[in-house]
Design an enzyme around this catalytic site. Structure first.
Site, mmCIF file in Angstrom:
data_model
loop_
_atom_site.group_PDB
_atom_site.id
_atom_site.type_symbol
_atom_site.label_atom_id
_atom_site.label_comp_id
_atom_site.label_asym_id
_atom_site.label_seq_id
_atom_site.Cartn_x
_atom_site.Cartn_y
_atom_site.Cartn_z
ATOM 1 N N VAL A 185 15.446 48.816 75.627
ATOM 2 C CA VAL A 185 16.677 49.697 76.098
ATOM 3 C C VAL A 185 17.523 48.539 75.913
ATOM 4 O O VAL A 185 17.926 47.592 76.710
ATOM 5 C CB VAL A 185 16.423 50.263 77.225
ATOM 6 C CG1 VAL A 185 17.543 50.775 78.159
ATOM 7 C CG2 VAL A 185 15.270 50.987 77.447
ATOM 8 N N LYS A 186 18.972 48.902 75.333
ATOM 9 C CA LYS A 186 20.129 48.237 75.457
ATOM 10 C C LYS A 186 21.132 48.664 76.487
ATOM 11 O O LYS A 186 21.351 49.821 76.445
ATOM 12 C CB LYS A 186 20.738 48.492 73.901
ATOM 13 C CG LYS A 186 21.612 47.318 73.419
ATOM 14 C CD LYS A 186 21.887 47.579 71.891
ATOM 15 C CE LYS A 186 22.832 46.597 71.220
ATOM 16 N NZ LYS A 186 23.287 46.982 69.979
ATOM 17 N N VAL A 187 21.593 47.705 77.093
ATOM 18 C CA VAL A 187 22.303 47.871 78.497
ATOM 19 C C VAL A 187 23.417 46.875 78.159
ATOM 20 O O VAL A 187 23.627 45.967 77.940
ATOM 21 C CB VAL A 187 21.501 47.358 79.684
ATOM 22 C CG1 VAL A 187 22.310 47.583 80.951
ATOM 23 C CG2 VAL A 187 20.314 48.196 79.772
#
EC number: 2.2.1.2
Length: 216
Positions: free
Chosen positions: A83-85
């Protein structure tokens, strides 16, 4: 150094994967929008192509609860989804929760070493300093990669550094020398990395010599 391909284009991903040169894929909302496809459908397609290689998929929400909810949905698509945050206070809160849930994270839009250090301490699996965008405003993006690598080495931080916003092969070579664990690159940069005029000239000479020998 390992290589990720930075795209949501399945044809480019297939070509790079078939060559055996990539260890993962990074996407972002802009790349997916460029393809004009459903986000989750495209992620499934990418995961089918690359198997168990890391695939970074970015959340759109700006608040921590929204990021966590979106991230859970993304992680449910395949076990190799990272997951890219974004690097924001809400993003750090979400990273901490993802760490507790056993979900890998890639903190994006890193433009200084303090951001990278905070992301690592929050529990990020990866941090992505943007080389090209810093170069665009007159700063040296590669200096940032080196600084982060030095800090992580001094303090034994295991978060991996993904050199992002890579514009050309020189960025890749220097990022490798300066301590980046991974470079995420567009397919055109992979193509540029493979090319050299002397390689082409050598192939032409080998073929010419072979054909001359066969004609005798």
């Amino acid at each position: 150094m390992r290589f990720f391909i930075d795209t949501a284009n399945v044809e480019d991903i297939k070509k790079a994967h078939q060559m055996g040169v990539i260890g993962g894929v990074t996407t972002n909302p802009s790349l997916v929008a460029k393809e004009g496809v459903d986000f989750h459908t495209r992620l499934r397609e990418i995961c089918e192509i690359v198997g168990d290689l890391s695939v970074s998929a970015e959340v759109i929400a700006l608040d921590a609860p929204g990021m966590v909810e979106e991230g859970k949905e993304l992680a449910a698509i395949a076990p190799n989804i990272t997951v890219k945050v974004p690097m924001t206070p809400a993003g750090m809160e979400a990273v901490k929760q993802f760490k507790e849930l056993g979900i890998k994270t890639n903190v994006t839009l890193i433009f200084n070493a303090n951001q990278a250090l905070l992301a690592a301490r929050a529990g990020a699996s990866y941090v992505s300093p943007f080389i090209g965008r810093l170069d665009d405003i007159g700063q040296d993006g590669l200096d940032l990669v080196e600084t982060i690598a030095n800090i992580f080495a001094i303090h034994g931080i295991e978060t991996e550094i993904i050199a992002a916003s890579v514009r050309h092969p020189v960025h890749v070579t220097k990022a490798a020398l300066l301590g980046a664990d991974i470079a995420t690159v567009p397919y055109k940069v992979i193509e540029q990395m493979m090319k050299h005029p002397l390689t082409d000239k050598g192939i032409e000479q080998f073929l010419a010599d072979w054909n001359n020998a066969q004609s005798k």
